[in-house]
Scaffold this active site. Sequence first.
Site, PDB file in Angstrom:
ATOM      1  N   HIS A   1       0.760  -1.141  -0.031  1.00  0.00           N
ATOM      2  CA  HIS A   1       0.053  -0.090  -0.017  1.00  0.00           C
ATOM      3  C   HIS A   1       0.980   1.350   0.149  1.00  0.00           C
ATOM      4  O   HIS A   1       2.109   1.220   0.193  1.00  0.00           O
ATOM      5  CB  HIS A   1      -0.888   0.077   1.209  1.00  0.00           C
ATOM      6  CG  HIS A   1      -0.325   0.165   2.663  1.00  0.00           C
ATOM      7  ND1 HIS A   1       0.581  -0.927   2.985  1.00  0.00           N
ATOM      8  CD2 HIS A   1      -0.381   0.936   3.603  1.00  0.00           C
ATOM      9  CE1 HIS A   1       0.666  -0.664   4.311  1.00  0.00           C
ATOM     10  NE2 HIS A   1       0.467   0.635   4.628  1.00  0.00           N
TER      11      HIS A   1
ATOM     12  N   HIS B   1       1.377   3.915   1.978  1.00  0.00           N
ATOM     13  CA  HIS B   1       2.017   4.939   3.107  1.00  0.00           C
ATOM     14  C   HIS B   1       3.439   4.855   2.986  1.00  0.00           C
ATOM     15  O   HIS B   1       4.108   4.019   2.623  1.00  0.00           O
ATOM     16  CB  HIS B   1       1.372   4.063   4.532  1.00  0.00           C
ATOM     17  CG  HIS B   1       0.068   4.597   4.694  1.00  0.00           C
ATOM     18  ND1 HIS B   1      -0.755   3.873   5.853  1.00  0.00           N
ATOM     19  CD2 HIS B   1      -0.999   5.433   4.308  1.00  0.00           C
ATOM     20  CE1 HIS B   1      -2.034   4.202   5.744  1.00  0.00           C
ATOM     21  NE2 HIS B   1      -1.961   5.103   4.904  1.00  0.00           N
TER      22      HIS B   1
ATOM     23  N   ASP C   1       5.700   4.979   5.103  1.00  0.00           N
ATOM     24  CA  ASP C   1       6.719   4.034   5.956  1.00  0.00           C
ATOM     25  C   ASP C   1       6.769   2.642   5.381  1.00  0.00           C
ATOM     26  O   ASP C   1       7.312   1.768   5.799  1.00  0.00           O
ATOM     27  CB  ASP C   1       6.079   3.649   7.277  1.00  0.00           C
ATOM     28  CG  ASP C   1       4.616   3.302   7.472  1.00  0.00           C
ATOM     29  OD1 ASP C   1       3.811   3.564   6.689  1.00  0.00           O
ATOM     30  OD2 ASP C   1       4.426   2.417   8.282  1.00  0.00           O
ATOM     31  N   HIS C   2       6.014   2.225   4.217  1.00  0.00           N
ATOM     32  CA  HIS C   2       6.129   1.128   3.520  1.00  0.00           C
ATOM     33  C   HIS C   2       6.880   1.440   1.818  1.00  0.00           C
ATOM     34  O   HIS C   2       6.970   0.538   1.200  1.00  0.00           O
ATOM     35  CB  HIS C   2       4.725   0.533   3.268  1.00  0.00           C
ATOM     36  CG  HIS C   2       4.224  -0.055   4.557  1.00  0.00           C
ATOM     37  ND1 HIS C   2       4.253  -1.375   4.631  1.00  0.00           N
ATOM     38  CD2 HIS C   2       3.770   0.508   5.547  1.00  0.00           C
ATOM     39  CE1 HIS C   2       3.899  -1.572   6.115  1.00  0.00           C
ATOM     40  NE2 HIS C   2       3.465  -0.369   6.485  1.00  0.00           N
TER      41      HIS C   2
ATOM     42  N   HIS D   1      -7.346  -0.759   5.884  1.00  0.00           N
ATOM     43  CA  HIS D   1      -6.353  -0.002   6.163  1.00  0.00           C
ATOM     44  C   HIS D   1      -6.139   1.191   5.298  1.00  0.00           C
ATOM     45  O   HIS D   1      -6.320   2.398   5.647  1.00  0.00           O
ATOM     46  CB  HIS D   1      -5.095  -0.653   6.389  1.00  0.00           C
ATOM     47  CG  HIS D   1      -3.775   0.312   7.011  1.00  0.00           C
ATOM     48  ND1 HIS D   1      -3.806   0.720   8.137  1.00  0.00           N
ATOM     49  CD2 HIS D   1      -2.755   0.400   6.552  1.00  0.00           C
ATOM     50  CE1 HIS D   1      -2.627   1.357   8.474  1.00  0.00           C
ATOM     51  NE2 HIS D   1      -1.928   1.218   7.038  1.00  0.00           N
TER      52      HIS D   1
ATOM     53  N   ASP E   1      -0.181  -3.750   6.633  1.00  0.00           N
ATOM     54  CA  ASP E   1      -0.661  -3.378   7.373  1.00  0.00           C
ATOM     55  C   ASP E   1      -2.469  -3.987   7.519  1.00  0.00           C
ATOM     56  O   ASP E   1      -3.086  -3.080   8.430  1.00  0.00           O
ATOM     57  CB  ASP E   1      -0.761  -1.901   7.650  1.00  0.00           C
ATOM     58  CG  ASP E   1       0.525  -1.327   7.970  1.00  0.00           C
ATOM     59  OD1 ASP E   1       1.626  -2.145   8.204  1.00  0.00           O
ATOM     60  OD2 ASP E   1       0.885  -0.125   8.058  1.00  0.00           O
TER      61      ASP E   1
ATOM     62  N   HIS F   1       4.750  -4.428  10.842  1.00  0.00           N
ATOM     63  CA  HIS F   1       5.052  -3.861  12.075  1.00  0.00           C
ATOM     64  C   HIS F   1       5.387  -4.733  13.322  1.00  0.00           C
ATOM     65  O   HIS F   1       4.792  -5.580  13.342  1.00  0.00           O
ATOM     66  CB  HIS F   1       4.321  -2.825  12.331  1.00  0.00           C
ATOM     67  CG  HIS F   1       4.177  -1.569  11.544  1.00  0.00           C
ATOM     68  ND1 HIS F   1       5.015  -0.492  11.672  1.00  0.00           N
ATOM     69  CD2 HIS F   1       3.418  -1.587  10.282  1.00  0.00           C
ATOM     70  CE1 HIS F   1       4.540   0.292  10.636  1.00  0.00           C
ATOM     71  NE2 HIS F   1       3.658  -0.212   9.789  1.00  0.00           N
TER      72      HIS F   1
END
Length: 255
Positions: free
Chosen positions: A55, A57, A59-60, A111, A131, A169
Site C-alpha cells: 500500500h 503509506h 513507511d512502506h 487500512h 498493515d 510492524h
Amino acid sequence: MLSVTPIPALSDNYIWLLRQDSSPGVCVVDPGEAGPVIDYMERESLTLESILITHHHPDHTGGLEALIKLYSPRVIGPDNPGIEGITDTVGEGDEVRIMGRLFEVFATPGHTLDHISFFAPGIPPLLFCGDTLFCAGCGRLFEGTPEQMHNALNRFAQLPEDTLVFAGHEYTLANLKFASQADPENPAVAQALTECYKARELERPTLPSTIGRELKINPYFRLESDSVRQAAGHKGDNTDPLATFTTLREWKDRF
C-alpha cells in the site's frame, strides 16, 4: 528453498527480504527506507531484483526512489498512481512469480483503499499482509470501512493454519495487551504475552506468526466467542460479528 529475513526499519517496521537458496538476487517487501536494505545488500553481497508493495503509506514506500535508482528492480504493487516507481500493477486475482514461488494477489482494503496482500501457497504457505493483519491485531482504518477489513480478515482465516504471517510492524506486545482486555478469558493470549515479552527482551522479532496462532489469540478472529462478545458489550444478544468487530476496532483506537 525460499528464506525470509526481517530487516528492521524506522521505529517498528519490518522490511521482509526473500531469497531463493544461495542466489544473490533477492526481493524485499515494503521498503519504508532504503538505508537498511542497502546496508544488508552490501554486507551480504546481494542485488535487489524485485520489490513488493502492499500500500501507499510512506513507511512502506519511502525507500523506493533510492532503491530504484541504485538497483533498477522490478516493482510490483497496487494500482495507485500516487506510488511512483511501480513497474507491474497488480490487483485481485493476479499472480506473480517471485524467487521461484508463485504468489496470489488479494485485494485487502480497509487500512487503505489500495491495500493488497501477497499469498504463496506451498510448503510452507507465506502471507505478506502489510498493515492488514498483525500478530494479535489488525490495521487501523484510515481509508476503508470496518466491513472491508472484516472481509479481508475472514479471507485470511480460511488460509491453511500453517501459513506464515509476515506483517509490516512489530506491534505484537501492544496488540496482546489489548487482546488481554478484549478476550480476557483466553489463556492463549496470556501465554503469547509471556513468549513475546521474552522474544523482545532478547531483541528478537515476534514475527512471523501463523494463521493457526492468530485464530487462537487474535480477538478479530474470535468475534463469536463469549469472552470477546462480553468484553465488547454484546453478550446475550444476536450481534452480527461485523458489529463486534467495529466495536473492538474503535475500542483499540482509544486503547
